[in-house]
Write a protein that holds these residues in place. Sequence first.
Motif, PDB file in Angstrom:
ATOM      1  N   ASN A 129       1.413   6.026  -7.234  1.00 32.77           N
ATOM      2  CA  ASN A 129       2.230   5.083  -6.283  1.00 32.77           C
ATOM      3  C   ASN A 129       2.711   5.862  -5.037  1.00 32.77           C
ATOM      4  OD1 ASN A 129       4.106   3.446  -4.825  1.00 32.77           O
ATOM      5  ND2 ASN A 129       4.005   1.956  -6.417  1.00 32.77           N
ATOM      6  N   PRO A 130       2.289   5.895  -3.799  1.00 28.84           N
ATOM      7  CA  PRO A 130       2.823   6.512  -2.726  1.00 28.84           C
ATOM      8  C   PRO A 130       4.416   6.685  -2.616  1.00 28.84           C
ATOM      9  CG  PRO A 130       0.944   5.382  -1.985  1.00 28.84           C
ATOM     10  CD  PRO A 130       1.509   4.857  -3.454  1.00 28.84           C
ATOM     11  N   VAL A 131       5.150   5.402  -3.004  1.00 31.28           N
ATOM     12  CA  VAL A 131       6.486   5.480  -2.943  1.00 31.28           C
ATOM     13  C   VAL A 131       6.999   6.647  -3.795  1.00 31.28           C
ATOM     14  CG1 VAL A 131       8.544   4.165  -3.553  1.00 31.28           C
ATOM     15  CG2 VAL A 131       6.534   3.061  -2.394  1.00 31.28           C
ATOM     16  N   THR A 132       6.881   6.595  -5.240  1.00 30.37           N
ATOM     17  CA  THR A 132       7.283   7.578  -6.011  1.00 30.37           C
ATOM     18  C   THR A 132       6.963   8.968  -5.645  1.00 30.37           C
ATOM     19  OG1 THR A 132       5.608   6.952  -7.685  1.00 30.37           O
ATOM     20  CG2 THR A 132       7.657   5.983  -7.937  1.00 30.37           C
ATOM     21  N   LEU A 176      12.944   9.414   7.097  1.00 30.99           N
ATOM     22  CA  LEU A 176      12.423   8.187   7.446  1.00 30.99           C
ATOM     23  C   LEU A 176      12.862   7.696   8.667  1.00 30.99           C
ATOM     24  CD1 LEU A 176      11.537   6.742   3.839  1.00 30.99           C
ATOM     25  CD2 LEU A 176       9.964   7.454   5.329  1.00 30.99           C
ATOM     26  N   HIS A 177      14.243   7.665   8.678  1.00 29.33           N
ATOM     27  CA  HIS A 177      15.053   7.005   9.843  1.00 29.33           C
ATOM     28  C   HIS A 177      14.631   8.202  11.253  1.00 29.33           C
ATOM     29  CE1 HIS A 177      17.176   4.629   7.249  1.00 29.33           C
ATOM     30  NE2 HIS A 177      17.249   3.577   8.338  1.00 29.33           N
ATOM     31  N   ASN A 178      14.485   9.172  10.913  1.00 29.77           N
ATOM     32  CA  ASN A 178      14.299  10.245  12.164  1.00 29.77           C
ATOM     33  C   ASN A 178      12.749  10.948  12.180  1.00 29.77           C
ATOM     34  OD1 ASN A 178      17.070  10.257  13.391  1.00 29.77           O
ATOM     35  ND2 ASN A 178      17.587  10.366  11.130  1.00 29.77           N
ATOM     36  N   HIS A 217      15.855  10.824  -6.910  1.00 28.94           N
ATOM     37  CA  HIS A 217      16.737  10.131  -6.031  1.00 28.94           C
ATOM     38  C   HIS A 217      16.222   8.583  -6.282  1.00 28.94           C
ATOM     39  CE1 HIS A 217      18.891   9.665  -2.231  1.00 28.94           C
ATOM     40  NE2 HIS A 217      17.931   8.825  -1.861  1.00 28.94           N
ATOM     41  N   VAL A 218      17.199   7.835  -6.351  1.00 31.98           N
ATOM     42  CA  VAL A 218      16.963   6.136  -6.469  1.00 31.98           C
ATOM     43  C   VAL A 218      16.922   5.740  -5.099  1.00 31.98           C
ATOM     44  CG1 VAL A 218      17.981   4.246  -7.300  1.00 31.98           C
ATOM     45  CG2 VAL A 218      18.436   6.066  -8.691  1.00 31.98           C
ATOM     46  N   LEU A 219      15.747   4.991  -5.018  1.00 33.84           N
ATOM     47  CA  LEU A 219      15.147   4.250  -3.604  1.00 33.84           C
ATOM     48  C   LEU A 219      15.771   2.877  -3.585  1.00 33.84           C
ATOM     49  CD1 LEU A 219      11.747   6.051  -3.483  1.00 33.84           C
ATOM     50  CD2 LEU A 219      13.871   6.912  -2.375  1.00 33.84           C
ATOM     51  N   SER A 220      16.290   2.675  -2.227  1.00 36.21           N
ATOM     52  CA  SER A 220      16.477   1.113  -2.236  1.00 36.21           C
ATOM     53  C   SER A 220      15.095   0.353  -1.576  1.00 36.21           C
ATOM     54  CB  SER A 220      17.408   1.230  -0.807  1.00 36.21           C
ATOM     55  OG  SER A 220      16.594   1.413   0.301  1.00 36.21           O
ATOM     56  N   VAL A 221      15.173  -0.758  -1.857  1.00 35.51           N
ATOM     57  CA  VAL A 221      13.872  -1.756  -1.437  1.00 35.51           C
ATOM     58  C   VAL A 221      13.406  -1.387   0.004  1.00 35.51           C
ATOM     59  CG1 VAL A 221      13.161  -4.148  -1.067  1.00 35.51           C
ATOM     60  CG2 VAL A 221      14.546  -3.549  -3.076  1.00 35.51           C
ATOM     61  N   GLU A 222      14.351  -1.306   0.955  1.00 43.97           N
ATOM     62  CA  GLU A 222      14.080  -0.956   2.326  1.00 43.97           C
ATOM     63  C   GLU A 222      13.484   0.406   2.228  1.00 43.97           C
ATOM     64  OE1 GLU A 222      16.453  -0.259   6.437  1.00 43.97           O
ATOM     65  OE2 GLU A 222      17.729  -0.640   4.608  1.00 43.97           O
ATOM     66  N   LYS A 278      11.662   1.927   0.079  1.00 41.41           N
ATOM     67  CA  LYS A 278      10.425   1.820  -0.307  1.00 41.41           C
ATOM     68  C   LYS A 278       9.522   1.426   0.241  1.00 41.41           C
ATOM     69  CE  LYS A 278      11.860   1.475  -5.264  1.00 41.41           C
ATOM     70  NZ  LYS A 278      11.964   0.347  -6.377  1.00 41.41           N
ATOM     71  N   GLU A 279       9.877   0.163   1.066  1.00 42.82           N
ATOM     72  CA  GLU A 279       9.045  -0.307   2.324  1.00 42.82           C
ATOM     73  C   GLU A 279       8.671   0.363   3.385  1.00 42.82           C
ATOM     74  OE1 GLU A 279       7.303  -3.284   1.773  1.00 42.82           O
ATOM     75  OE2 GLU A 279       8.307  -3.357  -0.280  1.00 42.82           O
ATOM     76  N   ARG A 280       9.795   1.355   3.850  1.00 46.24           N
ATOM     77  CA  ARG A 280       9.546   2.435   4.827  1.00 46.24           C
ATOM     78  C   ARG A 280       8.345   3.337   4.430  1.00 46.24           C
ATOM     79  NH1 ARG A 280      13.118   2.882   9.272  1.00 46.24           N
ATOM     80  NH2 ARG A 280      14.968   1.276   9.060  1.00 46.24           N
ATOM     81  N   ILE A 281       8.549   3.889   3.022  1.00 43.96           N
ATOM     82  CA  ILE A 281       7.530   4.785   2.523  1.00 43.96           C
ATOM     83  C   ILE A 281       6.110   4.245   2.639  1.00 43.96           C
ATOM     84  CG2 ILE A 281       6.794   5.947   0.495  1.00 43.96           C
ATOM     85  CD1 ILE A 281       9.734   6.530  -0.074  1.00 43.96           C
ATOM     86  N   LYS A 282       5.814   3.022   2.297  1.00 44.29           N
ATOM     87  CA  LYS A 282       4.909   2.155   2.148  1.00 44.29           C
ATOM     88  C   LYS A 282       4.082   2.329   3.673  1.00 44.29           C
ATOM     89  CE  LYS A 282       5.591  -0.778  -1.584  1.00 44.29           C
ATOM     90  NZ  LYS A 282       5.678  -2.392  -1.926  1.00 44.29           N
ATOM     91  N   SER A 283       4.846   1.891   4.729  1.00 39.52           N
ATOM     92  CA  SER A 283       4.345   1.844   5.932  1.00 39.52           C
ATOM     93  C   SER A 283       3.957   3.178   6.666  1.00 39.52           C
ATOM     94  CB  SER A 283       5.557   1.264   6.735  1.00 39.52           C
ATOM     95  OG  SER A 283       5.161   1.172   8.273  1.00 39.52           O
ATOM     96  N   TRP A 284       4.880   4.155   6.023  1.00 40.64           N
ATOM     97  CA  TRP A 284       4.871   5.534   6.639  1.00 40.64           C
ATOM     98  C   TRP A 284       3.461   6.180   6.164  1.00 40.64           C
ATOM     99  CZ3 TRP A 284       5.471   8.738  10.492  1.00 40.64           C
ATOM    100  CH2 TRP A 284       5.538  10.073  10.180  1.00 40.64           C
ATOM    101  N   ASN A 285       3.192   5.922   4.692  1.00 45.42           N
ATOM    102  CA  ASN A 285       2.088   6.394   4.244  1.00 45.42           C
ATOM    103  C   ASN A 285       1.072   5.271   3.952  1.00 45.42           C
ATOM    104  OD1 ASN A 285       2.972   8.985   2.786  1.00 45.42           O
ATOM    105  ND2 ASN A 285       4.632   8.011   2.770  1.00 45.42           N
TER     106      ASN A 285
END
Length: 367
Positions: free
Chosen positions: A124-127, A152-154, A242-247, A249-256
């Motif tokens: 899974n690209p998120v983890t 991800l923000h920058n 590092h525990v990831l928030s839902v937001e 995780k969604e940013r990671i999916k979009s970026w990858n």
Amino acid sequence: MVERWWKQRKGDLSNEPINQIPYTKRGSCEPHANIFLLKTHKTASSTVMNILLRYGEFHNLTFAFPKQNYQYMYPEYFSAQNVYGFSSRKQQEFNIMCHHMRFSLTEVEKVMPNDTFYLTILRNPVTLMESSFAYYKHANSFYNATNIEDFLHNKTKLYQGNESDSAYAKNLMTFDLGFNHNGPESLKHFKLFYQAVDTMFDLVLIAEYFDESLVLLKHALCWSFDDVLSFPLNSRSNTSRHVLSVETKERIKSWNQLDWQLYMYFNNSFWDNVEKFGRERMKNEVEELRKRRAQISEKCLDDQVEPHQLKDKSIAPYQPNSTRILGYNLKSGLDGNDQLLCHRLVLPEIQYTNLLHEKQFGNKTVT
């Protein structure tokens, strides 16, 4: 030759000499001896690699080793000339290739036999990205980021797509598979991408369903349960996670997105394969695999520990600067055959590569 190992084990392997085992028929199939693993980064591929190294050692197979640095000139595309002992002027026989590379099918085919079984593993690209950020914090794109959320923000400022290590920060599996990790994101490109991967690889394992993957691998290779026994290798300490928030995780999916589409396709096809295999049959075989792992764990292991708690420093895993990788303490008093198997099950890839390289070529380490 490795002497007969673990003679008391139960399974469908005979007590024939080790070098005869690959050619012993099991039912209607013969065990595969020619195998290529595309060892993708941060996907549990080190554990799969250990399975292949162990199988190759115990069955006297020949490895295609990198000439240097324990990988084939990564992140450059793989070239057959990067293989130790390879020559285009004479024919050699290599059975197993499993170290890190950026995949090039035409170059791999110059090294490996025509009947080679090709496999890889996806996660899974998120983890995967959370793990990559922790492990490759030194990468140019990550270096100035406080944490993964900051990156991800920058990312428009921090991501350096022209750097040779940029794939650690975006679409890492896509890059390892030999494709452009900064490539176009359209339905047509997604389809061309995963169809190409599906064509080149005989089996794609899924890290989140590791035991189910091993069962499919066992049957695809005509191997035994004992051949695919494993302990998790190259695992991080919980303090590095590092525990990831839902937001996030969604940013990671979009970026990858390339990695995400690839993963979704092969996750679906994986479960299609499980359906064909039979869910009840899969359930039973996973239970058997876990039972055998628990038995060998009880036989071999004291515990899984932080690096500074390892009693035998010779089996300490490589430690990147930014995170801590766990190792294993073996039980004392193991006899010869059990000691051999237990040691190989926990031996990190660098030490295992050196050991097998010395056996195959007579020189101690990869330079």
